[in-house]
Each structure stands twice: as C-alpha cells, then as structure tokens.
Design an enzyme around this catalytic site. Structure first.
Site, PDB file in Angstrom:
ATOM      1  CD  GLU A   1     -24.725-110.978 -32.823  1.00  0.00           C
ATOM      2  OE1 GLU A   1     -24.020-109.739 -33.372  1.00  0.00           O
ATOM      3  OE2 GLU A   1     -25.479-111.573 -33.717  1.00  0.00           O
TER       4      GLU A   1
ATOM      5  CD  GLU B   1     -23.661-107.425 -37.818  1.00  0.00           C
ATOM      6  OE1 GLU B   1     -24.331-108.356 -38.080  1.00  0.00           O
ATOM      7  OE2 GLU B   1     -23.220-107.189 -36.550  1.00  0.00           O
TER       8      GLU B   1
END
Length: 301
Positions: free
Chosen positions: A182, A282
C-alpha cells in the site's frame, strides 16, 4: 480485503444483502453497490478493541478488518490472541483483512519490514499472524513497508524489505493468502517511501520476481488521491493487480461526501474492471461511529 474463500457466498453490507453472480462477480448489466467491510482499527475506536466486532455486526456489517491489534507488540500473549479471535467468532463476522505487525503505529511508525535491525522482530510476528489466519479464515494481509531510516542506504532497506515480504508471502501462501502493498499519504506518515500506485507496484513486481506470486496492490482511494494519482486511471491500469480496496474521502479522510472524491464514479469503474472483492471503510469518524453510515443509503442496489 479480497478473500478468495468467500467469493462464492452472498455478501452483506449494512442491513441488506448484496446480490452477486454465480462466481462471486457482481452482475455487469446493472449497477450494484459494493460488498462492504468496516475497518475496526479506525472506526468504532470509542469502544475497547474486543467490543468492536460486535459493534460492527450490530451496525449491519458481516465483515471486518483490523490493523495489527497490538501496537508495538510483535508477539502478543497467547491469551490476547485467543481473545481477539474469540471476539471475531462470537460477533459472527468474517475477518477479511489483517495488517502485518507494523511497529508502534500510534507513535508514528509505519512498518518495520525494511529495517535491517528489526527483521527478526517482523518474522516472529508472522507466525502469530498465521495462527490468527488458521483460526479465523482471514486471507488478505497488508504489509506496511516502513519509513526511510537515517544512516541506512535506501538500497539496503529495499533489499531487506523484499526479503521480508517474500518470507511473509511464502508463510501465508499455504493458506492461499495474499500479501498487499500500500502507498500512504504524503506528509502524514513520516518518511514512508511508497506514495503512488507506481511505487507500490514496483514493490509488488520485485516481490513476484523474487519468487512470491501472491503479492498484490492495495488500492486506497484516500492515499492515492492525496498523492495525486488519478483513481480511474490507476484502477484500469492495474485491474489485474488490485487485491483490495479501501475508501475514505479526500481531503480530510472522512466518510464519503465530506471531501472531493466522486465515489459513485469510482464504484462504476470498479464494476467495469471486474473487481469483486470487498470495499473496506477506512475513514475517520466525525462523532459516534454508529452515525457514520448514512451516506451508504444511496449506494443500495
């Protein structure tokens, strides 16, 4: 996070099931809303850790994900691990994503796997993660790369990171697990070197070239947008490499509708590229978490 073991099942988001095709892919002929999951390391944090899975279920979610639940502890006690797994089981939710140990995130660390001095620490934590996976069925694992270190050459950090990622990928491969890479938002995560999709994909390719085919790209709408990537371009260019999708609006990292991302368009693009995994929420709540999901009504099929 994308969990291949669940693709044949009927997914749920808050309060209504999501229809899916025979192979787990959503029908292309009609617009459908994503199969939601909620990240319980950023949402429901007004509650103790072990109460969050049940709170997510009460809010209508059937799937959750967590960052490493024990900041600064690569090897938590067996009792703590058991309690965490039991909380998932008792809440009747699926754990579909779990971060590898990433150091002390509340103190600002964003991974340790590129630090030559912490390779043993990281690898010891992988055994704990595998035990959790064996018990809960989680199959997608986010590996934060680690920040650049003073006094250690970037090339050496990259070499160590690659070796640790290959080790981790092999450890979860027996479970049909996927390691996710990520990029993180610039200016918010210290000297974290992966900022764009290109940065993350360079690591994915390096890990694959080193013999671990089960590495994929984590598509996080917030981090990518903050760092200047075009979400549609990234999604289309890396459709085959996306292992998981997370969302928060930008700027601000709040719920969709608080920033400038066109989520309706993003979800259409994800449909168009055939993404059939979960979309994880998120984002930072602005008040009690239970009141943070009203925006999802418009996404109902």
């Amino acid at each position: 996070m994308t969990d291949r073991s669940e693709r044949g099942e009927r997914g749920e988001g808050p309060r209504r099931p999501v229809p899916e095709g025979a192979a787990g892919r959503r029908p292309r002929a009609a617009r459908t809303r994503p199969r939601w999951a909620v990240n319980c390391s950023i949402l429901f944090t007004e509650l103790p850790l072990l109460e969050r899975p049940a709170a997510a279920r009460a809010a209508g979610f059937d799937a959750v994900e967590f960052w490493w639940p024990w900041p600064g502890e690569p090897v938590p006690s067996a009792a703590d691990v058991n309690a965490f797994c039991a909380a998932i089981e008792e809440a009747r939710v699926r754990l579909i994503g779990l971060n590898f140990y990433a150091g002390d995130m509340p103190a600002g660390e964003r991974g340790v796997l590129s630090d030559p001095a912490r390779a043993t620490e990281f690898r010891e934590s992988v055994a704990v993660l595998v035990r959790i996976a064996e018990r809960t069925g989680v199959r997608s694992f986010n590996a934060l790369y680690g920040q650049r270190l003073d006094g250690v050459a970037a090339a050496e950090q990259d070499r160590v990171a690659t070796a640790n990622l290959v080790f981790a990928a092999h450890a979860v491969a027996a479970l049909d697990g996927t390691v996710l890479i990520e990029p993180l938002a610039r200016g918010m995560n210290g000297a974290y070197p992966l900022e764009t999709a290109a940065d993350a994909m360079a690591v994915v390719r390096r890990v694959r070239a080193a013999g671990a085919a089960n590495a994929k790209f984590l598509f996080d709408a917030f981090h990518l947008t903050v760092n200047g990537d075009d979400l549609e371009k990234v999604a289309r260019e890396h459709a085959a490499d996306i292992g998981h999708v997370q969302i928060a609006d930008a700027p601000g990292r709040g719920r969709p509708g608080t920033g400038e991302i066109d989520f309706a368009r993003l979800f259409r693009v994800l449909d168009a590229i055939g993404y059939d995994g979960r979309v994880a929420l998120e984002y930072r709540p602005d008040g009690p978490t239970e009141k943070e999901f009203g925006w999802m009504e418009e996404q109902r099929a």
